[in-house]
Design a protein around this motif. Structure first.
Motif, PDB file in Angstrom:
ATOM      1  N   UNK A 101      26.163  -4.025  39.845  1.00  0.00           N
ATOM      2  CA  UNK A 101      26.901  -3.225  40.805  1.00  0.00           C
ATOM      3  C   UNK A 101      28.136  -3.992  41.257  1.00  0.00           C
TER       4      UNK A 101
ATOM      5  N   UNK B 193      28.071   1.416  40.634  1.00  0.00           N
ATOM      6  CA  UNK B 193      26.780   0.943  40.142  1.00  0.00           C
ATOM      7  C   UNK B 193      26.567   1.409  38.700  1.00  0.00           C
TER       8      UNK B 193
ATOM      9  N   UNK C 222      24.626  -3.296  50.197  1.00  0.00           N
ATOM     10  CA  UNK C 222      25.663  -2.659  49.377  1.00  0.00           C
ATOM     11  C   UNK C 222      25.263  -1.253  48.957  1.00  0.00           C
ATOM     12  N   UNK C 223      24.528  -0.583  49.797  1.00  0.00           N
ATOM     13  CA  UNK C 223      24.096   0.796  49.540  1.00  0.00           C
ATOM     14  C   UNK C 223      23.273   0.942  48.280  1.00  0.00           C
ATOM     15  N   UNK C 224      22.650  -0.148  47.832  1.00  0.00           N
ATOM     16  CA  UNK C 224      21.831  -0.054  46.619  1.00  0.00           C
ATOM     17  C   UNK C 224      20.617   0.821  46.869  1.00  0.00           C
TER      18      UNK C 224
ATOM     19  N   UNK D 186      32.127   1.059  46.365  1.00  0.00           N
ATOM     20  CA  UNK D 186      30.939   0.611  45.642  1.00  0.00           C
ATOM     21  C   UNK D 186      30.762   1.400  44.353  1.00  0.00           C
TER      22      UNK D 186
ATOM     23  N   UNK E 129      30.927  -4.225  44.744  1.00  0.00           N
ATOM     24  CA  UNK E 129      31.272  -3.803  46.107  1.00  0.00           C
ATOM     25  C   UNK E 129      32.775  -3.743  46.307  1.00  0.00           C
TER      26      UNK E 129
END
Lengths: 113, 117
Positions: free
Chosen positions: B48, B33, A98-100, B31, B50
């Motif tokens: 986070x 965060x 998730x592009x973390x 996304x 998605x």
């Protein structure tokens, strides 16, 4: 898991000096690597990136090369300016996550005249 | 485009009080965060999302809750604030790699400085 280790700061340099900020990482697979910069009182912004081994990211005179053999992504600049004073964060992101981002602790750079 | 915005910029709470931090983005990113930034520890991911209606825990989720009712907004809640939650909170947004890009740049808001007394 993923982790990023940066050299501790602060780093204090005179204007026009050469800069190196070391960054090494631990990750599975083939992460993307980033340097983010945070100027005083602001949020982070992307400085440069590299997505595969031997890629060189560059921006505003800064460079970093993705070295898979040494798991490193050191930031360099040939001649720093007072306006480069900021906190620099090395980070990585693995695909499928998730592009973390996983960040290093940050290195404060202070450039003086 | 405003990018990523955060409200409020500063807040002081007493222990046990509650509050909600608002993050908004106008880039149509899937996304989003929430991070906290503490001296000597870099940024750590709290929660986070998605996509609209979905949330997930990050590295340090305890004491926080989040909601993503609209795609452009991501709310961070503190139900009962504690001094250990004194920090600078950053929101960020990004897009999936299956859009044909190989990297996952995140776009950050300016931060919210929270002090819990």
């Amino acid at each position: 898991g993923n982790s990023v280790t940066q050299m501790e700061g602060p780093v204090t340099l005179s204007e026009e000096a050469f800069l190196t900020i070391n960054c090494t990482y631990t990750a599975t697979g083939y992460p993307s690597l980033f340097w983010y910069v945070q100027y005083p009182g602001e949020g982070l912004q992307l400085l440069l990136k590299a997505t595969k081994a031997d890629d060189k990211g560059s921006n505003k005179g800064f460079e970093a090369t993705y070295r898979k053999e040494t798991t490193s992504f050191h930031l360099e600049k040939g001649s720093v300016q007072v306006s480069d004073s900021a906190v620099y964060f090395c980070a990585l992101s693995n695909t499928g996550t998730a592009s973390k981002l996983t960040f290093g602790t940050g290195t404060r750079l202070q450039v003086t005249l | 485009n405003a990018g990523v915005t955060q409200t409020p910029k500063f807040r002081v709470l007493k222990t046990g009080q509650s509050m909600t931090l608002l993050c908004a983005q106008d880039m149509n990113h899937e996304y989003m965060y929430w991070y906290r930034q503490d001296p000597g520890m870099g940024l750590r991911l709290i929660h986070y999302s998605v996509g609209e209606g979905t949330t997930a825990k990050g590295e340090v989720p305890d004491g926080y809750n989040v909601s993503r009712l609209k795609k452009q907004n991501f709310l961070l809640g503190l139900e009962s604030a504690a001094p250990s939650q004194t920090s600078v909170y950053f929101c960020a947004s990004s897009y999936p790699t299956d859009r044909g890009v190989a990297y996952n740049e995140q776009f950050f808001g300016p931060g919210t400085r929270l002090t819990v007394l």
